[in-house]
Motif scaffolding. Structure first.
Motif, PDB file in Angstrom:
ATOM      1  N   VAL A 221     -17.345  -2.623  38.958  1.00 37.24           N
ATOM      2  CA  VAL A 221     -18.040  -3.898  39.147  1.00 37.24           C
ATOM      3  C   VAL A 221     -18.456  -4.387  37.772  1.00 37.24           C
ATOM      4  O   VAL A 221     -19.300  -3.786  37.111  1.00 37.24           O
ATOM      5  CB  VAL A 221     -19.273  -3.748  40.062  1.00 37.24           C
ATOM      6  CG1 VAL A 221     -20.031  -5.071  40.148  1.00 37.24           C
ATOM      7  CG2 VAL A 221     -18.856  -3.265  41.446  1.00 37.24           C
ATOM      8  N   THR A 222     -17.858  -5.487  37.335  1.00 34.96           N
ATOM      9  CA  THR A 222     -18.159  -6.014  36.013  1.00 34.96           C
ATOM     10  C   THR A 222     -17.807  -7.493  35.971  1.00 34.96           C
ATOM     11  O   THR A 222     -17.285  -8.058  36.930  1.00 34.96           O
ATOM     12  CB  THR A 222     -17.383  -5.235  34.928  1.00 34.96           C
ATOM     13  OG1 THR A 222     -17.872  -5.601  33.643  1.00 34.96           O
ATOM     14  CG2 THR A 222     -15.891  -5.500  35.004  1.00 34.96           C
ATOM     15  N   GLY A 223     -18.070  -8.107  34.865  1.00 32.77           N
ATOM     16  CA  GLY A 223     -17.752  -9.526  34.685  1.00 32.77           C
ATOM     17  C   GLY A 223     -18.468 -10.067  33.474  1.00 32.77           C
ATOM     18  O   GLY A 223     -19.403  -9.449  32.946  1.00 32.77           O
ATOM     19  N   GLU A 227     -21.812 -15.121  37.900  1.00 30.94           N
ATOM     20  CA  GLU A 227     -20.968 -15.464  39.043  1.00 30.94           C
ATOM     21  C   GLU A 227     -19.847 -14.450  39.213  1.00 30.94           C
ATOM     22  O   GLU A 227     -19.528 -14.040  40.339  1.00 30.94           O
ATOM     23  CB  GLU A 227     -20.386 -16.871  38.873  1.00 30.94           C
ATOM     24  CG  GLU A 227     -21.396 -18.002  38.973  1.00 30.94           C
ATOM     25  CD  GLU A 227     -22.253 -18.153  37.716  1.00 30.94           C
ATOM     26  OE1 GLU A 227     -21.893 -17.554  36.661  1.00 30.94           O
ATOM     27  OE2 GLU A 227     -23.283 -18.857  37.791  1.00 30.94           O
ATOM     28  N   GLN A 228     -19.240 -14.044  38.105  1.00 25.98           N
ATOM     29  CA  GLN A 228     -18.169 -13.050  38.179  1.00 25.98           C
ATOM     30  C   GLN A 228     -18.698 -11.716  38.685  1.00 25.98           C
ATOM     31  O   GLN A 228     -18.059 -11.046  39.501  1.00 25.98           O
ATOM     32  CB  GLN A 228     -17.510 -12.887  36.810  1.00 25.98           C
ATOM     33  CG  GLN A 228     -16.679 -14.071  36.365  1.00 25.98           C
ATOM     34  CD  GLN A 228     -16.141 -13.897  34.943  1.00 25.98           C
ATOM     35  OE1 GLN A 228     -16.431 -12.902  34.276  1.00 25.98           O
ATOM     36  NE2 GLN A 228     -15.375 -14.863  34.479  1.00 25.98           N
ATOM     37  N   VAL A 229     -19.861 -11.305  38.207  1.00 24.14           N
ATOM     38  CA  VAL A 229     -20.444 -10.026  38.631  1.00 24.14           C
ATOM     39  C   VAL A 229     -20.791 -10.070  40.114  1.00 24.14           C
ATOM     40  O   VAL A 229     -20.548  -9.103  40.851  1.00 24.14           O
ATOM     41  CB  VAL A 229     -21.678  -9.689  37.783  1.00 24.14           C
ATOM     42  CG1 VAL A 229     -22.383  -8.452  38.353  1.00 24.14           C
ATOM     43  CG2 VAL A 229     -21.291  -9.457  36.334  1.00 24.14           C
ATOM     44  N   GLU A 230     -21.334 -11.174  40.591  1.00 26.57           N
ATOM     45  CA  GLU A 230     -21.667 -11.300  42.009  1.00 26.57           C
ATOM     46  C   GLU A 230     -20.426 -11.210  42.881  1.00 26.57           C
ATOM     47  O   GLU A 230     -20.423 -10.543  43.923  1.00 26.57           O
ATOM     48  CB  GLU A 230     -22.398 -12.620  42.253  1.00 26.57           C
ATOM     49  CG  GLU A 230     -23.815 -12.662  41.689  1.00 26.57           C
ATOM     50  CD  GLU A 230     -24.455 -14.043  41.822  1.00 26.57           C
ATOM     51  OE1 GLU A 230     -23.816 -14.921  42.443  1.00 26.57           O
ATOM     52  OE2 GLU A 230     -25.567 -14.230  41.304  1.00 26.57           O
ATOM     53  N   ALA A 231     -19.352 -11.860  42.442  1.00 27.85           N
ATOM     54  CA  ALA A 231     -18.098 -11.812  43.203  1.00 27.85           C
ATOM     55  C   ALA A 231     -17.529 -10.396  43.201  1.00 27.85           C
ATOM     56  O   ALA A 231     -17.031  -9.910  44.233  1.00 27.85           O
ATOM     57  CB  ALA A 231     -17.091 -12.797  42.618  1.00 27.85           C
ATOM     58  N   ALA A 232     -17.609  -9.736  42.057  1.00 30.72           N
ATOM     59  CA  ALA A 232     -17.118  -8.364  41.955  1.00 30.72           C
ATOM     60  C   ALA A 232     -17.927  -7.432  42.848  1.00 30.72           C
ATOM     61  O   ALA A 232     -17.368  -6.573  43.549  1.00 30.72           O
ATOM     62  CB  ALA A 232     -17.179  -7.899  40.509  1.00 30.72           C
ATOM     63  N   ASP A 233     -19.225  -7.590  42.830  1.00 32.37           N
ATOM     64  CA  ASP A 233     -20.120  -6.761  43.627  1.00 32.37           C
ATOM     65  C   ASP A 233     -19.777  -6.880  45.113  1.00 32.37           C
ATOM     66  O   ASP A 233     -19.615  -5.874  45.823  1.00 32.37           O
ATOM     67  CB  ASP A 233     -21.565  -7.178  43.363  1.00 32.37           C
ATOM     68  CG  ASP A 233     -22.572  -6.357  44.130  1.00 32.37           C
ATOM     69  OD1 ASP A 233     -22.708  -6.556  45.347  1.00 32.37           O
ATOM     70  OD2 ASP A 233     -23.242  -5.506  43.518  1.00 32.37           O
ATOM     71  N   TYR A 319     -10.912  -8.287  42.726  1.00 30.09           N
ATOM     72  CA  TYR A 319     -11.512  -9.602  42.516  1.00 30.09           C
ATOM     73  C   TYR A 319     -10.891 -10.197  41.249  1.00 30.09           C
ATOM     74  O   TYR A 319     -10.400  -9.463  40.386  1.00 30.09           O
ATOM     75  CB  TYR A 319     -13.038  -9.480  42.353  1.00 30.09           C
ATOM     76  CG  TYR A 319     -13.463  -8.416  41.371  1.00 30.09           C
ATOM     77  CD1 TYR A 319     -13.591  -8.684  40.005  1.00 30.09           C
ATOM     78  CD2 TYR A 319     -13.725  -7.107  41.797  1.00 30.09           C
ATOM     79  CE1 TYR A 319     -13.975  -7.707  39.106  1.00 30.09           C
ATOM     80  CE2 TYR A 319     -14.103  -6.114  40.896  1.00 30.09           C
ATOM     81  CZ  TYR A 319     -14.227  -6.422  39.562  1.00 30.09           C
ATOM     82  OH  TYR A 319     -14.585  -5.445  38.661  1.00 30.09           O
ATOM     83  N   PRO A 320     -10.872 -11.501  41.121  1.00 30.97           N
ATOM     84  CA  PRO A 320     -10.216 -12.121  39.959  1.00 30.97           C
ATOM     85  C   PRO A 320     -11.093 -12.098  38.714  1.00 30.97           C
ATOM     86  O   PRO A 320     -12.314 -12.216  38.784  1.00 30.97           O
ATOM     87  CB  PRO A 320      -9.982 -13.568  40.431  1.00 30.97           C
ATOM     88  CG  PRO A 320     -11.087 -13.824  41.416  1.00 30.97           C
ATOM     89  CD  PRO A 320     -11.318 -12.509  42.113  1.00 30.97           C
ATOM     90  N   LEU A 321     -10.441 -11.907  37.560  1.00 29.26           N
ATOM     91  CA  LEU A 321     -11.098 -11.991  36.267  1.00 29.26           C
ATOM     92  C   LEU A 321     -10.156 -12.715  35.300  1.00 29.26           C
ATOM     93  O   LEU A 321      -8.945 -12.770  35.533  1.00 29.26           O
ATOM     94  CB  LEU A 321     -11.435 -10.603  35.728  1.00 29.26           C
ATOM     95  CG  LEU A 321     -12.642  -9.901  36.354  1.00 29.26           C
ATOM     96  CD1 LEU A 321     -12.709  -8.461  35.902  1.00 29.26           C
ATOM     97  CD2 LEU A 321     -13.938 -10.623  36.023  1.00 29.26           C
ATOM     98  N   PRO A 322     -10.671 -13.253  34.212  1.00 27.01           N
ATOM     99  CA  PRO A 322      -9.813 -14.003  33.283  1.00 27.01           C
ATOM    100  C   PRO A 322      -8.688 -13.142  32.718  1.00 27.01           C
ATOM    101  O   PRO A 322      -8.816 -11.926  32.562  1.00 27.01           O
ATOM    102  CB  PRO A 322     -10.792 -14.427  32.177  1.00 27.01           C
ATOM    103  CG  PRO A 322     -12.147 -14.369  32.800  1.00 27.01           C
ATOM    104  CD  PRO A 322     -12.094 -13.274  33.807  1.00 27.01           C
TER     105      PRO A 322
END
Length: 337
Positions: A221-223, A227-233, A319-322
């Motif tokens: 779980v990272t970002g 917003e990225q961290v919440e989506a990952a979580d 989950y998506p990341l850049p």
């Protein structure tokens, strides 16, 4: 530590493999979920030169040992010796209801299955008569017309996936490596998985894990943004819940005293309440299964948990990341792991 890239199982995976090799990944893995992994890996072998290519995993019991031996031998040829055969059992309902194949004593059947594959390869390599007589599989016919002969690159290594101690012991005894399931905690890995692997190695006359691959794919779980961290979580909690709803994986919960959680998740899964299942995964459960850290601490925390066990790893991040997000983490693991 080798760092691997997970392919997605769709058209264009061969291009993704070529790009992963360009970025420096050590291996590209394709699972058997919605697509057969072997055709895409065959094409990927023509688009790459250095990177290992493997199945993570192919479903052993959906095929017989002869058909899998042929597929793996061909991929080893196409890739110039870069193929890794990763196999797993799946669970009984999928094997019996989705594939209409036999199921019994999965650990014992898998042990025999892999020994049968090796017996077939040995017959091809040496020209000796094929004579494998087992409880579950029998292979006694190999005429010259059907014998591809010795593979110039040797046989591909076999990595077996498992969760329970019986299947894990089989991996230590008859496979060349072990896939640590993403649904694994450090506590379960050290208290249950490692002793079972070492017991299997001992049964094979080996005293330790030297030369044996241990491949891990921990949840992360990272970002870079909140917003990225919440989506990952949310995505990782949901994935943990999905696995945790399956009784075959409950020994991991039981090791932590979370048996009731598995039962709750199983009940919710039968109702199709997938979002609610994710919400049942507490912070304590999340942190036991996942590395929860900012990007600049992911490699450090992964090594702290698993650096003395894993010989290769990847990033379980549903989950998506850049684009390019994982490359600095990959390089840190390759140079310090």
């Amino acid at each position: 530590m080798k760092v691997d890239f997970t392919l997605e199982g769709k058209a264009g995976d061969w291009d993704a493999a070529a790009e992963a090799e360009r970025r420096g990944y050590d291996g590209g893995w394709l699972s058997e979920i919605k697509h057969d992994p072997f055709p895409a890996l065959a094409v990927a072998a023509t688009r790459t030169e250095r990177m290992e290519l493997g199945t993570a995993i192919a479903l052993a019991f959906a095929r017989n040992p002869m058909s899998l031996a042929v597929l793996a031998n061909d991929l080893q040829l196409y890739s110039g010796g870069r193929f890794v055969l990763g196999v797993g059992s799946q669970i009984k309902p999928h094997i019996t209801k989705r594939f209409s194949m036999a199921w019994s004593s999965p650990a014992g059947r898998m042990r025999e299955y892999l020994l049968a594959v090796r017996a077939i390869w040995h017959s091809w390599a040496t020209g000796e008569p094929l004579r494998f007589l087992g409880e579950h599989y029998t292979h006694t016919l190999m005429t010259p017309f059907f014998n591809p002969g010795p593979n110039p690159h040797g046989n591909p290594p076999i990595i077996l996936a498992g969760v329970g101690p019986l299947m894990t012991k089989v991996a230590g005894e008859v496979a060349d490596g072990f896939f640590v399931h993403g649904f694994t905690t450090e506590q379960y890995l050290r208290q249950t998985t490692l002793p079972a692997l070492l017991a299997g190695r001992a049964a094979a006359g080996k005293s330790d894990l030297a030369g044996f691959q241990v491949s891990g794919l921990p949840f992360i779980v990272t970002g870079e943004t909140d917003e990225q961290v919440e989506a990952a979580d949310a995505a990782v909690r949901k994935q943990i819940a999905f696995y945790g709803s399956t009784p075959a994986y409950w020994p991991v919960f039981e090791a932590h005293g979370w048996t009731e959680l598995g039962q709750e998740l199983n009940t919710l899964s039968k109702r199709g309440e997938w979002d609610e299942m994710g919400r049942r995964v507490t912070d304590e459960v999340l942190h036991a299964f996942a590395i929860v850290a900012p990007p600049n601490q992911v490699a450090e925390q992964l090594l702290a948990r698993y650096g003395d066990i894993f010989t290769r790893t990847g990033f379980y991040s549903p989950y998506p990341l850049p684009e390019g997000f994982w490359e600095p983490i990959m390089r840190e693991l390759q140079t310090t792991g």
